[in-house]
Design a protein around this motif. Structure first.
Motif, PDB file in Angstrom:
ATOM      1  N   ALA A  41       0.835  -1.205   0.000  1.00  0.00           N
ATOM      2  CA  ALA A  41       0.000   0.000   0.000  1.00  0.00           C
ATOM      3  C   ALA A  41       0.871   1.257   0.000  1.00  0.00           C
ATOM      4  CB  ALA A  41      -0.934  -0.005   1.198  1.00  0.00           C
ATOM      5  N   ASP A  42       1.942   1.254   0.797  1.00  0.00           N
ATOM      6  CA  ASP A  42       2.863   2.400   0.812  1.00  0.00           C
ATOM      7  C   ASP A  42       3.554   2.575  -0.533  1.00  0.00           C
ATOM      8  OD1 ASP A  42       2.239   3.014   3.395  1.00  0.00           O
ATOM      9  OD2 ASP A  42       4.156   2.359   4.262  1.00  0.00           O
ATOM     10  N   ILE A  43       3.955   1.478  -1.144  1.00  0.00           N
ATOM     11  CA  ILE A  43       4.611   1.556  -2.460  1.00  0.00           C
ATOM     12  C   ILE A  43       3.643   2.132  -3.486  1.00  0.00           C
ATOM     13  CG2 ILE A  43       5.481   0.157  -4.390  1.00  0.00           C
ATOM     14  CD1 ILE A  43       6.796  -1.651  -2.280  1.00  0.00           C
ATOM     15  N   ARG A  44       2.417   1.652  -3.467  1.00  0.00           N
ATOM     16  CA  ARG A  44       1.420   2.155  -4.426  1.00  0.00           C
ATOM     17  C   ARG A  44       1.198   3.657  -4.252  1.00  0.00           C
ATOM     18  NH1 ARG A  44      -3.625  -1.676  -5.342  1.00  0.00           N
ATOM     19  NH2 ARG A  44      -3.989   0.003  -6.796  1.00  0.00           N
ATOM     20  N   GLN A  46       3.272   5.946  -2.634  1.00  0.00           N
ATOM     21  CA  GLN A  46       4.498   6.723  -2.839  1.00  0.00           C
ATOM     22  C   GLN A  46       4.909   6.792  -4.309  1.00  0.00           C
ATOM     23  OE1 GLN A  46       6.023   8.109  -0.135  1.00  0.00           O
ATOM     24  NE2 GLN A  46       7.719   9.031  -1.236  1.00  0.00           N
ATOM     25  N   ALA A  47       4.766   5.678  -5.026  1.00  0.00           N
ATOM     26  CA  ALA A  47       5.219   5.619  -6.420  1.00  0.00           C
ATOM     27  C   ALA A  47       4.081   5.884  -7.414  1.00  0.00           C
ATOM     28  CB  ALA A  47       5.858   4.263  -6.698  1.00  0.00           C
ATOM     29  N   CYS A  48       2.897   6.225  -6.904  1.00  0.00           N
ATOM     30  CA  CYS A  48       1.728   6.516  -7.758  1.00  0.00           C
ATOM     31  C   CYS A  48       1.414   5.357  -8.701  1.00  0.00           C
ATOM     32  CB  CYS A  48       1.926   7.805  -8.542  1.00  0.00           C
ATOM     33  SG  CYS A  48       2.142   9.241  -7.504  1.00  0.00           S
ATOM     34  N   ILE A  49       1.359   4.162  -8.146  1.00  0.00           N
ATOM     35  CA  ILE A  49       1.019   2.969  -8.918  1.00  0.00           C
ATOM     36  C   ILE A  49      -0.449   2.668  -8.651  1.00  0.00           C
ATOM     37  CG2 ILE A  49       1.453   0.504  -9.203  1.00  0.00           C
ATOM     38  CD1 ILE A  49       4.351   1.084  -8.352  1.00  0.00           C
ATOM     39  N   ASP A  50      -1.236   2.565  -9.709  1.00  0.00           N
ATOM     40  CA  ASP A  50      -2.679   2.437  -9.526  1.00  0.00           C
ATOM     41  C   ASP A  50      -3.219   1.026  -9.717  1.00  0.00           C
ATOM     42  OD1 ASP A  50      -2.201   2.313 -12.198  1.00  0.00           O
ATOM     43  OD2 ASP A  50      -3.734   3.737 -12.795  1.00  0.00           O
ATOM     44  N   SER A  51      -2.373   0.064  -9.979  1.00  0.00           N
ATOM     45  CA  SER A  51      -2.876  -1.265 -10.317  1.00  0.00           C
ATOM     46  C   SER A  51      -2.103  -2.362  -9.583  1.00  0.00           C
ATOM     47  CB  SER A  51      -2.772  -1.447 -11.828  1.00  0.00           C
ATOM     48  OG  SER A  51      -2.588  -2.757 -12.190  1.00  0.00           O
ATOM     49  N   ASP A  52      -2.844  -3.383  -9.150  1.00  0.00           N
ATOM     50  CA  ASP A  52      -2.190  -4.551  -8.558  1.00  0.00           C
ATOM     51  C   ASP A  52      -1.358  -5.295  -9.596  1.00  0.00           C
ATOM     52  OD1 ASP A  52      -3.190  -4.186  -5.991  1.00  0.00           O
ATOM     53  OD2 ASP A  52      -5.016  -5.312  -6.414  1.00  0.00           O
ATOM     54  N   TYR A  56       2.499  -6.595  -9.415  1.00  0.00           N
ATOM     55  CA  TYR A  56       2.860  -7.973  -9.747  1.00  0.00           C
ATOM     56  C   TYR A  56       3.981  -8.006 -10.782  1.00  0.00           C
ATOM     57  CZ  TYR A  56       2.548 -12.715 -11.528  1.00  0.00           C
ATOM     58  OH  TYR A  56       2.866 -13.982 -11.924  1.00  0.00           O
ATOM     59  N   ARG A  57       3.865  -7.192 -11.804  1.00  0.00           N
ATOM     60  CA  ARG A  57       4.890  -7.165 -12.862  1.00  0.00           C
ATOM     61  C   ARG A  57       6.232  -6.683 -12.327  1.00  0.00           C
ATOM     62  NH1 ARG A  57       0.534  -4.645 -16.736  1.00  0.00           N
ATOM     63  NH2 ARG A  57      -0.285  -6.550 -17.659  1.00  0.00           N
ATOM     64  N   ARG A  70      11.853   3.618  -9.194  1.00  0.00           N
ATOM     65  CA  ARG A  70      12.820   2.814  -8.426  1.00  0.00           C
ATOM     66  C   ARG A  70      13.217   3.542  -7.143  1.00  0.00           C
ATOM     67  NH1 ARG A  70      15.345   2.048 -13.581  1.00  0.00           N
ATOM     68  NH2 ARG A  70      17.030   3.441 -12.980  1.00  0.00           N
ATOM     69  N   ARG A  71      13.456   4.838  -7.250  1.00  0.00           N
ATOM     70  CA  ARG A  71      13.860   5.630  -6.089  1.00  0.00           C
ATOM     71  C   ARG A  71      12.749   5.664  -5.040  1.00  0.00           C
ATOM     72  NH1 ARG A  71      14.350  10.955  -7.943  1.00  0.00           N
ATOM     73  NH2 ARG A  71      15.678  10.006  -9.501  1.00  0.00           N
ATOM     74  N   GLU A  72      11.506   5.854  -5.469  1.00  0.00           N
ATOM     75  CA  GLU A  72      10.389   5.918  -4.532  1.00  0.00           C
ATOM     76  C   GLU A  72      10.147   4.570  -3.855  1.00  0.00           C
ATOM     77  OE1 GLU A  72       8.954   8.730  -3.583  1.00  0.00           O
ATOM     78  OE2 GLU A  72      10.299   9.764  -4.954  1.00  0.00           O
ATOM     79  N   ILE A  73      10.258   3.492  -4.605  1.00  0.00           N
ATOM     80  CA  ILE A  73      10.094   2.162  -4.025  1.00  0.00           C
ATOM     81  C   ILE A  73      11.209   1.887  -3.018  1.00  0.00           C
ATOM     82  CG2 ILE A  73      10.182  -0.318  -4.535  1.00  0.00           C
ATOM     83  CD1 ILE A  73       8.689   0.336  -7.164  1.00  0.00           C
ATOM     84  N   ALA A  74      12.421   2.302  -3.340  1.00  0.00           N
ATOM     85  CA  ALA A  74      13.546   2.107  -2.426  1.00  0.00           C
ATOM     86  C   ALA A  74      13.333   2.870  -1.121  1.00  0.00           C
ATOM     87  CB  ALA A  74      14.850   2.546  -3.087  1.00  0.00           C
TER      88      ALA A  74
END
Length: 101
Positions: A41-44, A46-52, A56-57, A70-74
């Motif tokens: 949830a934090d990764i989604r 912080q990195a503005c990822i809108d899809s499960d 997964y990818r 990559r920087r935001e996920i780190a």
């Protein structure tokens, strides 16, 4: 009875198998499902990822995220693990993607 034991052992083996991608290994390293979900949830967020499916990818190494992602996920992984030395390059090494092609 033996069939149940064999299937259980196979399932446990699949759960503990580690990927070659360090990002996936970090995620598998958290034992609790609740903690894993909180990190995702934090990764989604912080990195503005809108899809499960995108998560997964990324986990499976289908494609390498751009430098900003990559920087935001780190940052999120560093926050949850307490290891401030983690970088996006460590989580998603270019060598991993070069081996796939």
């Amino acid at each position: 009875m033996t069939n149940i034991v064999l299937n259980t052992q196979k399932s446990i083996g699949r759960l503990t198998r580690l990927s070659d991608l360090p990002f996936e290994n970090y995620l598998l390293g958290y034992g609790s499902v609740d903690r894993y979900k909180a990190i995702i949830a934090d990764i989604r967020k912080q990195a503005c990822i809108d899809s499960d499916m995108t998560i997964y990818r990324l986990r499976k190494g289908v494609y390498r995220p751009n430098a900003l992602t990559r920087r935001e996920i780190a940052k999120v992984i560093a926050k949850h693990s307490g290891d401030r030395t983690i970088t996006g390059e460590m989580l998603f090494p270019a060598e991993f993607y070069a081996r796939k092609h």
